[in-house]
Design an enzyme around this catalytic site. Structure first.
Site, PDB file in Angstrom:
ATOM      1  N   TYR A 145       0.833  -1.199   0.000  1.00  0.00           N
ATOM      2  CA  TYR A 145       0.000   0.000   0.000  1.00  0.00           C
ATOM      3  C   TYR A 145       0.873   1.257   0.000  1.00  0.00           C
ATOM      4  O   TYR A 145       1.701   1.445   0.903  1.00  0.00           O
ATOM      5  CB  TYR A 145      -0.898  -0.044   1.233  1.00  0.00           C
ATOM      6  N   ASP A 231      -1.564  -6.225   9.488  1.00  0.00           N
ATOM      7  CA  ASP A 231      -2.633  -5.266   9.202  1.00  0.00           C
ATOM      8  C   ASP A 231      -3.774  -6.041   8.554  1.00  0.00           C
ATOM      9  O   ASP A 231      -3.682  -6.464   7.406  1.00  0.00           O
ATOM     10  CB  ASP A 231      -2.098  -4.178   8.263  1.00  0.00           C
ATOM     11  N   ILE A 233      -7.100  -5.102   8.057  1.00  0.00           N
ATOM     12  CA  ILE A 233      -8.276  -4.245   7.884  1.00  0.00           C
ATOM     13  C   ILE A 233      -9.224  -4.739   6.795  1.00  0.00           C
ATOM     14  O   ILE A 233     -10.367  -4.293   6.733  1.00  0.00           O
ATOM     15  CB  ILE A 233      -7.877  -2.777   7.610  1.00  0.00           C
ATOM     16  N   LYS A 273     -12.962  -0.594   5.911  1.00  0.00           N
ATOM     17  CA  LYS A 273     -13.177  -1.464   4.751  1.00  0.00           C
ATOM     18  C   LYS A 273     -14.308  -2.460   4.981  1.00  0.00           C
ATOM     19  O   LYS A 273     -15.216  -2.575   4.170  1.00  0.00           O
ATOM     20  CB  LYS A 273     -11.881  -2.214   4.420  1.00  0.00           C
TER      21      LYS A 273
END
Length: 468
Positions: A145, A231, A233, A273
């Site tokens: 990302y 992570d 999410i 998300k």
């Protein structure tokens, strides 16, 4: 004497990445079905707009919650006054229950070990402040990302060393790549404090395998002074097999309950998300390390989640029937939309990495490059933004090692808009193929680029070379 600080005047935020500049171009000429039908369609924003109707329906059925009432009486004043930065107990309980449910209740989370933050951006940065000193490094698998260059590095002074993953094995993490990144960091005199991964992956849209997760746990266990940040999410967006496996599930399977490695594994989560609420700014850190939880809780005072937001979401997520129905329906809609994008691109002669999660696809356009270079990738990206009218994210902005890959989002628009985007793709590929046969459009002769696009391609490429 400087008038401003070094931080205020430095250029290390990453805002000049092509990832963010594509957004700027979209904002100058946004597509609108009625008012600007030839405008740029935003396909560079990983936003979930597919299930807002479910959230709005719940709010309509629960007007007291939306009106900040309890048992018919207003609690606005109570919520409007100062709140302890540890967070509302009712919300923390509802959040950890939701996190466990997404993981099939194979693991549970202790609300006393969760720290609330203003989104995952704040959560990741807070963990960097807790785990690394300025100049120390975390290893990240590529592609990753683009916002991590800002979130992890800009204010903390931490460094990122890429774990170079490649298309030959669908960008999975391998032990040689992991150890090569570690040695590269040592060559640069960087002390490695840990590994950070996104699972499911942004931008790949894939879930990590048990073997990859075990590899990472073994690695930090071997080094005994390193951390692993997962992570997660996008954990609730997994819409097809293989299912999602959390790093917490791996730790439980290993049955190392007394092992101190538990203290060095940390999970980042968010409702941006899975629940489609990035504007609510709700993120969280989960850690079994009491010192990390205590320090992160103190730091969270710089980025709190409002009491009003916590109250509303504690009621929403506390509704077990609603949250289960929402998750199942949202995943069904994501699967349908994913299928639309993949099918539309296939009809245009473009393939995607096989994926099962997320709000985007990792799209292979290497065959449309006039040469196997990042400069050619940027030229293609420029054509797609300006000529085709689609903002997508070039792989170089995600630190991909291979030119020609792009992240394309599908959940932040209507089906009609996505259909139009696919028509634009198809027309562009057809025209490009035809032109290639009749003219030197795709020859090695470099077309002139606008100054900022050429600067981007050069900067992104040279930065990649320096990091290797």
């Amino acid at each position: 004497m400087r008038l401003l600080s070094t931080k205020a005047t430095c250029n290390s935020h990453g805002q000049d990445s092509s990832y963010f500049l594509g957004w700027q171009e979209y904002e100058k000429n946004p597509y609108d079905e009625v008012h600007n039908p030839k405008g740029i369609i935003q396909m560079g924003l990983a936003e979930n707009q597919l299930s807002f109707d479910l959230l709005e329906s719940w709010l309509e059925k629960n007007p007291d919650v939306a009106g900040f009432k309890r048992d018919g009486k207003s609690i606005f004043r109570e919520l409007g006054l100062f709140q302890d930065y540890h967070g509302l107990p009712s919300f923390k309980k509802a959040l950890v229950d939701f996190m466990a449910e997404i993981r099939g209740n194979k693991v549970t989370f202790d609300p006393n070990h969760i720290v609330l933050t203003a989104g995952a951006t704040s959560a990741n940065e807070t963990l960097m402040f807790c785990l690394a000193e300025q100049g120390e490094a975390f290893l990240l698998p590529t592609p990753y990302y683009p916002g991590f260059d800002r979130d992890l590095k800009w204010r903390t002074g931490a460094e990122i060393v890429p774990i170079q993953c490649r298309s030959s094995n669908n960008f999975q993490i391998t032990e040689p790549a992991l150890r090569e990144a570690y040695e590269e960091a040592r060559k640069r005199n960087l002390r490695v404090k840990g590994v950070l991964v996104t699972n499911p992956s942004n931008p790949l849209g894939t879930t990590m395998s048990r073997s990859e997760l075990n590899l990472l746990v073994d690695f930090i266990k071997e080094k005994n002074n390193m951390h692993l940040i997962s992570d997660e999410i996008y954990s609730g967006t997994v819409f097809s097999s293989p299912g999602f496996v959390s790093v917490m599930e791996i730790l439980k399977e290993r049955n190392d309950v007394a092992d101190e490695v538990w203290d060095r594994v940390h999970v980042v989560y968010s409702l941006s998300k899975d629940l489609g609420l990035p504007g609510f700014r709700v993120g969280a850190i989960y850690s079994e390390n009491d010192t990390v939880v205590a320090a992160a809780t103190k730091m969270s005072s710089f980025g709190l989640v409002s009491s009003q937001t916590q109250y509303l979401l504690s009621a929403m997520l506390g509704d077990k029937k609603f949250r289960r129905n929402y998750t199942a329906e949202n995943q069904r809609r994501l699967k349908r939309r994913h299928r639309m994008l993949v099918s539309g691109l296939q009809k245009a002669g473009i393939s995607c990495l096989e994926s099962n999660a997320g709000l985007f696809c990792w799209v292979d356009m290497r065959h449309l490059l006039h040469s196997n270079t990042f400069e050619a990738e940027m030229e293609l990206w420029k054509k797609i933004v300006y000529k085709v009218g689609l903002n997508i994210s070039p792989g170089s902005s995600c630190h991909c090692t291979e030119p020609g890959w792009f992240r394309v989002c599908f959940a932040n628009m209507s089906e009609d808009t996505l259909g139009l985007a696919m028509k634009r793709f198809k027309a562009f590929v057809a025209e490009s193929t035809c032109t290639q046969r009749t003219s030197p459009l795709f020859s090695n002769k470099r077309k002139s680029l606008t100054k900022w696009v050429f600067r981007l391609s050069s900067r992104d490429h040279h930065r990649e070379q320096e990091e290797r």
